[in-house]
Design a protein around this motif. Structure first.
Motif, short mmCIF file in Angstrom:
data_model
loop_
_atom_site.label_atom_id
_atom_site.label_comp_id
_atom_site.label_asym_id
_atom_site.label_seq_id
_atom_site.Cartn_x
_atom_site.Cartn_y
_atom_site.Cartn_z
N ASP A 1 -7.24 -1.22 9.27
CA ASP A 1 -6.10 -1.04 8.37
C ASP A 1 -6.29 0.21 7.50
O ASP A 1 -7.29 0.32 6.78
CB ASP A 1 -5.94 -2.27 7.49
CG ASP A 1 -4.65 -2.27 6.69
OD1 ASP A 1 -3.82 -1.35 6.86
OD2 ASP A 1 -4.47 -3.20 5.89
N THR B 1 -3.86 1.13 5.27
CA THR B 1 -2.93 1.01 4.14
C THR B 1 -3.58 1.58 2.88
O THR B 1 -4.74 1.29 2.59
CB THR B 1 -2.55 -0.47 3.92
OG1 THR B 1 -1.93 -0.96 5.11
CG2 THR B 1 -1.59 -0.63 2.76
N ASN B 2 -2.81 2.38 2.16
CA ASN B 2 -3.22 3.01 0.90
C ASN B 2 -4.27 4.11 1.05
O ASN B 2 -4.82 4.58 0.05
CB ASN B 2 -3.70 1.98 -0.13
CG ASN B 2 -2.60 1.02 -0.51
OD1 ASN B 2 -1.45 1.41 -0.63
ND2 ASN B 2 -2.95 -0.24 -0.67
N SER C 1 -1.05 13.31 0.73
CA SER C 1 -0.24 12.09 0.80
C SER C 1 -0.09 11.46 -0.58
O SER C 1 -0.96 11.57 -1.44
CB SER C 1 -0.86 11.08 1.77
OG SER C 1 -2.08 10.58 1.26
N SER D 1 1.62 8.20 -0.35
CA SER D 1 1.58 6.80 0.10
C SER D 1 1.28 6.74 1.59
O SER D 1 1.60 7.66 2.34
CB SER D 1 2.89 6.07 -0.22
OG SER D 1 3.94 6.54 0.58
N PHE D 2 0.65 5.65 2.00
CA PHE D 2 0.26 5.41 3.39
C PHE D 2 0.47 3.92 3.61
O PHE D 2 -0.35 3.10 3.21
CB PHE D 2 -1.21 5.80 3.56
CG PHE D 2 -1.65 6.09 4.97
CD1 PHE D 2 -1.64 5.11 5.94
CD2 PHE D 2 -2.10 7.35 5.32
CE1 PHE D 2 -2.07 5.37 7.23
CE2 PHE D 2 -2.53 7.63 6.60
CZ PHE D 2 -2.51 6.64 7.55
N THR D 3 1.62 3.54 4.20
CA THR D 3 1.99 2.13 4.28
C THR D 3 2.24 1.70 5.71
O THR D 3 2.77 2.47 6.53
CB THR D 3 3.25 1.84 3.44
OG1 THR D 3 4.31 2.71 3.88
CG2 THR D 3 3.00 2.08 1.96
N LYS D 4 1.88 0.47 6.01
CA LYS D 4 2.07 -0.09 7.34
C LYS D 4 3.56 -0.28 7.60
O LYS D 4 4.29 -0.72 6.72
CB LYS D 4 1.35 -1.43 7.43
CG LYS D 4 0.87 -1.76 8.82
CD LYS D 4 -0.12 -2.88 8.81
CE LYS D 4 -1.30 -2.46 9.66
NZ LYS D 4 -2.29 -3.46 9.81
N SER D 5 4.00 0.05 8.82
CA SER D 5 5.42 -0.12 9.15
C SER D 5 5.60 -0.74 10.52
O SER D 5 6.62 -0.57 11.16
CB SER D 5 6.15 1.23 9.08
OG SER D 5 5.72 2.07 10.11
N TYR E 1 2.25 3.53 10.77
CA TYR E 1 2.22 3.75 9.34
C TYR E 1 3.24 4.81 8.96
O TYR E 1 3.47 5.75 9.72
CB TYR E 1 0.83 4.24 8.89
CG TYR E 1 -0.27 3.23 9.11
CD1 TYR E 1 -0.64 2.36 8.10
CD2 TYR E 1 -0.92 3.16 10.33
CE1 TYR E 1 -1.65 1.43 8.29
CE2 TYR E 1 -1.94 2.23 10.54
CZ TYR E 1 -2.30 1.37 9.51
OH TYR E 1 -3.28 0.45 9.71
N LYS E 2 3.81 4.64 7.78
CA LYS E 2 4.65 5.68 7.20
C LYS E 2 3.80 6.41 6.18
O LYS E 2 3.22 5.80 5.29
CB LYS E 2 5.89 5.07 6.53
CG LYS E 2 6.79 6.12 5.91
CD LYS E 2 8.13 5.54 5.49
CE LYS E 2 7.99 4.72 4.25
NZ LYS E 2 9.29 4.31 3.67
N GLU F 1 8.20 12.90 4.97
CA GLU F 1 7.81 11.61 5.51
C GLU F 1 7.41 11.79 6.96
O GLU F 1 8.16 12.39 7.75
CB GLU F 1 8.99 10.64 5.41
CG GLU F 1 8.68 9.25 5.88
CD GLU F 1 9.87 8.32 5.74
OE1 GLU F 1 10.27 7.71 6.75
OE2 GLU F 1 10.40 8.22 4.61
#
Length: 191
Positions: free
Chosen positions: A64, A66-67, A108, A110-114, A119-120, A135
């Motif tokens: 993961d 994320t973040n 970056s 933000s680094f978020t799961k999509s 990830y976005k 983005e």
């Protein structure tokens, strides 16, 4: 005694988790590429790449990201479209203005799961001294263990930018304003 052992186990587990969440990853340029495509005269595409670049990711695990925090720098001097005259024109004040702005950078926010393995990534892209939020979509291709006990992960990152928003506006109408970005990156843990 059992409480002491349990407390030590919990502390060591938390310490290991903190180390993994604070992992630093560095891009392996020999197994990575920073590519772009630009529509030319409305009938074909010109593609190119940056030959010299560095990127670091702070945080994330093979499971993961994320973040995570991404930072990237490409050297404008290293731009390569396979045609020397075109490359020199891209480095000139008509486009990237390499003399005054020798790098393209991304940081970056933000680094978020999509989705599954997707990830976005949102962040600030700077070209020719102009910074705009962009983005990108990052696809986590996979991961492996290395021979030295480290980890490697692979991502493909895609997005597009309007070059005119950054002042990279040369060539009038012969080159479309929207430029497609494709990054294939392999990153390794740093010890």
């Amino acid at each position: 005694m059992k409480r002491v052992i349990l407390a030590l186990f919990v502390i060591s587990t938390l310490f290991s988790a903190n180390l993994m969440s604070g992992q630093t990853w560095k891009v392996d340029p020999a197994h990575s590429s920073i590519l772009f495509n630009a529509k030319h005269s409305g009938i074909s595409f010109v593609n190119g790449r940056f030959e010299k670049f560095e990127a670091t990711v702070e945080g994330g695990t093979v499971e993961d990201f994320t973040n995570a925090k991404v930072s990237f720098t490409a050297q404008v001097q290293s731009i390569n479209t396979g045609v020397d005259g075109r490359d020199n024109h891209l480095r000139s004040a008509d486009f990237f203005d390499m003399e005054n702005h020798p790098t393209v950078t991304f940081k970056s926010t933000s680094f978020t799961k999509s989705g599954d393995g997707m990830y976005k990534v949102v962040g600030d892209l700077t070209m020719r001294g102009n910074t705009k939020q962009v983005e990108l979509m990052a696809h986590h291709i996979g991961s492996i263990d290395t021979r030295d006990g480290g980890k490697k992960v692979g991502f493909q990152i895609k997005g597009s930018v309007d070059r005119n928003e950054f002042g990279v506006s040369g060539a009038g109408g012969s080159v479309a304003p929207i430029i497609e970005i494709i990054c294939n990156v392999e990153m390794a843990t740093q010890k």
